[in-house]
Write an enzyme that holds these catalytic residues in place. Structure first.
Site, short mmCIF file in Angstrom:
data_model
loop_
_atom_site.label_atom_id
_atom_site.label_comp_id
_atom_site.label_asym_id
_atom_site.label_seq_id
_atom_site.Cartn_x
_atom_site.Cartn_y
_atom_site.Cartn_z
N ASN A 59 27.65 79.69 88.77
CA ASN A 59 27.05 79.37 87.47
C ASN A 59 27.60 80.34 86.44
O ASN A 59 27.54 81.55 86.64
CB ASN A 59 25.53 79.53 87.55
CG ASN A 59 24.94 78.60 88.60
OD1 ASN A 59 24.72 77.43 88.33
ND2 ASN A 59 24.73 79.10 89.80
N GLU A 118 28.06 77.24 94.85
CA GLU A 118 28.52 77.04 93.47
C GLU A 118 28.53 78.36 92.71
O GLU A 118 27.91 79.34 93.11
CB GLU A 118 27.59 76.06 92.73
CG GLU A 118 26.15 76.53 92.73
CD GLU A 118 25.32 75.98 91.58
OE1 GLU A 118 25.89 75.37 90.67
OE2 GLU A 118 24.10 76.21 91.58
N GLU A 161 19.01 70.60 81.17
CA GLU A 161 18.54 71.98 81.35
C GLU A 161 18.08 72.62 80.03
O GLU A 161 17.97 73.85 79.94
CB GLU A 161 19.63 72.82 82.01
CG GLU A 161 19.87 72.40 83.45
CD GLU A 161 20.98 73.21 84.08
OE1 GLU A 161 20.69 74.26 84.66
OE2 GLU A 161 22.15 72.79 84.00
N GLY A 213 20.42 81.63 84.42
CA GLY A 213 19.14 81.78 83.72
C GLY A 213 18.90 83.21 83.26
O GLY A 213 19.30 84.17 83.92
N ARG A 272 26.73 83.90 88.19
CA ARG A 272 25.95 84.01 89.42
C ARG A 272 26.57 83.11 90.48
O ARG A 272 26.92 81.97 90.19
CB ARG A 272 24.51 83.58 89.16
CG ARG A 272 23.53 84.09 90.20
CD ARG A 272 22.17 83.42 90.04
NE ARG A 272 22.26 82.04 90.44
CZ ARG A 272 21.71 81.03 89.77
NH1 ARG A 272 21.04 81.23 88.66
NH2 ARG A 272 21.84 79.79 90.20
N SER A 325 20.15 73.68 87.95
CA SER A 325 18.68 73.77 88.03
C SER A 325 18.09 72.86 89.10
O SER A 325 16.91 72.50 89.04
CB SER A 325 18.04 73.46 86.67
OG SER A 325 18.34 74.48 85.75
#
Ligand SMILES: Nc1ncnc2c1ncn2[C@@H]1O[C@H](COP(=O)(O)OP(=O)(O)O)[C@@H](O)[C@H]1O
Ligand SMILES: [Mg+2]
Length: 313
Positions: A279, A277, A28, A283, A262, A157
């Site tokens: 995160n 999931e 990523e 981003g 997130r 991602s």
């Protein structure tokens, strides 16, 4: 839970020297470099003293040289989002934004995250775990049915993720996921809408609904395509959305996450949420999801960067 977060730090100088760490060598990397440019520009506009480091090793040199008082972590994936960086910084007594060691490690591991959720009343799509030399997914097809999603247990991602419609596609999907992780997660596909809840402090931000003409929200849909649609407000009745924002915060808390992040989930046609999931360094380009959701609440990008930096206090 839905209140606009307020500043705790009054002055930019209060943060000291900030080391913004981006890039790294995970799959990523590019995503992180893009977000890093946006965050660096926001730190600049906020008048916050900062230096940008490419990867943890460069950051550690900066710390050893006495140039860093706190870290803004924008590394995605293994090596930055998985607890290793958090552990190293903890040993060096340098504060960092976002989740701690244990929670970063747990959220990076999709399988163990699901075990914790299942045990605690958060729904997550039924799944099977493949590992070891003999990865045969045919049993999974039997127990879960088609279509399926196949993914590496620890990455992001949508890299290495495939949607599998029939028996023939399964083997290729497993081989792909396995390139990125020795543990492969096979999950029942949930048909319905895809939603994202940004978390900032104790606030669950307005939900974003994502729609793509592609088979799913894959790497292209996330970063390259112009036909991905982001709806915020998401279009759900307010009471339903509030309930989902609350569930998302609970899913986040159950994994011990903190600061910001997130939560990704799917909403089926019966209105049931299935969590995928969490995160812990989402981003941060100016069109990424958390910035969009914050904007809906009246929090601009520069203010968001300020508030995320406060999670290191
Ligand atoms: N069980 C599932 N049912 C339907 N879509 C899924 C499922 N699992 C993953 N997806 C799709 O794949 C995307 C990536 O999966 P996710 O588990 O969030 O991994 P990543 O960490 O790569 O974002 C999701 O955003 C969604 O579009
Ligand atoms: Mg995801």
């Amino acid at each position: 839970m839905n209140g606009v977060p307020e500043r705790r730090m009054a002055q930019a100088a209060g943060f000291g020297r900030v080391g913004l760490v981006i890039g790294g060598d995970s799959a990523e990397r590019e995503v992180s470099l893009n977000g890093g440019r946006a965050v660096a520009a926001a730190l600049e506009r906020n008048g916050i003293d900062h230096e940008v480091f490419d990867g943890p090793m460069a950051l550690f040199e900066g710390i050893r040289a006495g140039r860093v008082d706190r870290v803004f972590n924008l590394l995605h994936g293994p090596g930055g989002e998985d607890g290793s960086l958090q552990g190293a910084l903890q040993l060096m007594d340098v504060p960092v934004t976002g989740a701690d060691l244990a929670s970063s490690a747990l959220t990076m591991d999709k399988v163990r995250s699901k075990w914790v959720w299942e045990r605690n009343g958060i729904l997550t799509p039924p799944f099977a775990v493949l590992q070891g030399p003999d990865m045969d997914g045919r049993d999974a097809i039997h127990s879960l049915g088609l279509p399926l999603f196949v993914k590496p247990a620890g990455l992001g991602s949508s890299i290495g993720v495939s949607r599998v419609e029939n028996d023939e596609e399964l083997e290729t999907a497993i081989a792909l996921a396995r390139r990125y992780s020795p543990i492969v997660l096979v999950e029942k596909a949930i048909e319905g809408g895809e939603y994202f809840a940004g978390i900032l402090g104790r606030t669950s931000l307005p939900l974003i609904r994502v729609e793509t003409p592609r088979a799913f929200y894959d790497y292209t849909a996330k970063y390259e395509s112009d036909d991905t649609r982001y709806d915020c407000p998401c279009g759900l009745p307010a009471a339903v959305e509030d309930g989902l924002r609350e569930q998302a915060l609970r899913a986040f808390d159950l994994l011990g996450a903190s600061g910001w992040g997130r939560v990704d989930f799917l909403l089926d046609d019966e209105g049931q949420a299935w969590f995928l999931e969490v995160n812990t360094t989402p981003g941060m380009t100016d069109h990424s999801l958390v910035p969009q959701a914050a904007a809906e609440m009246g929090i601009g990008f520069d203010e968001l960067v300020w508030l995320i930096l406060e999670t290191s206090l």
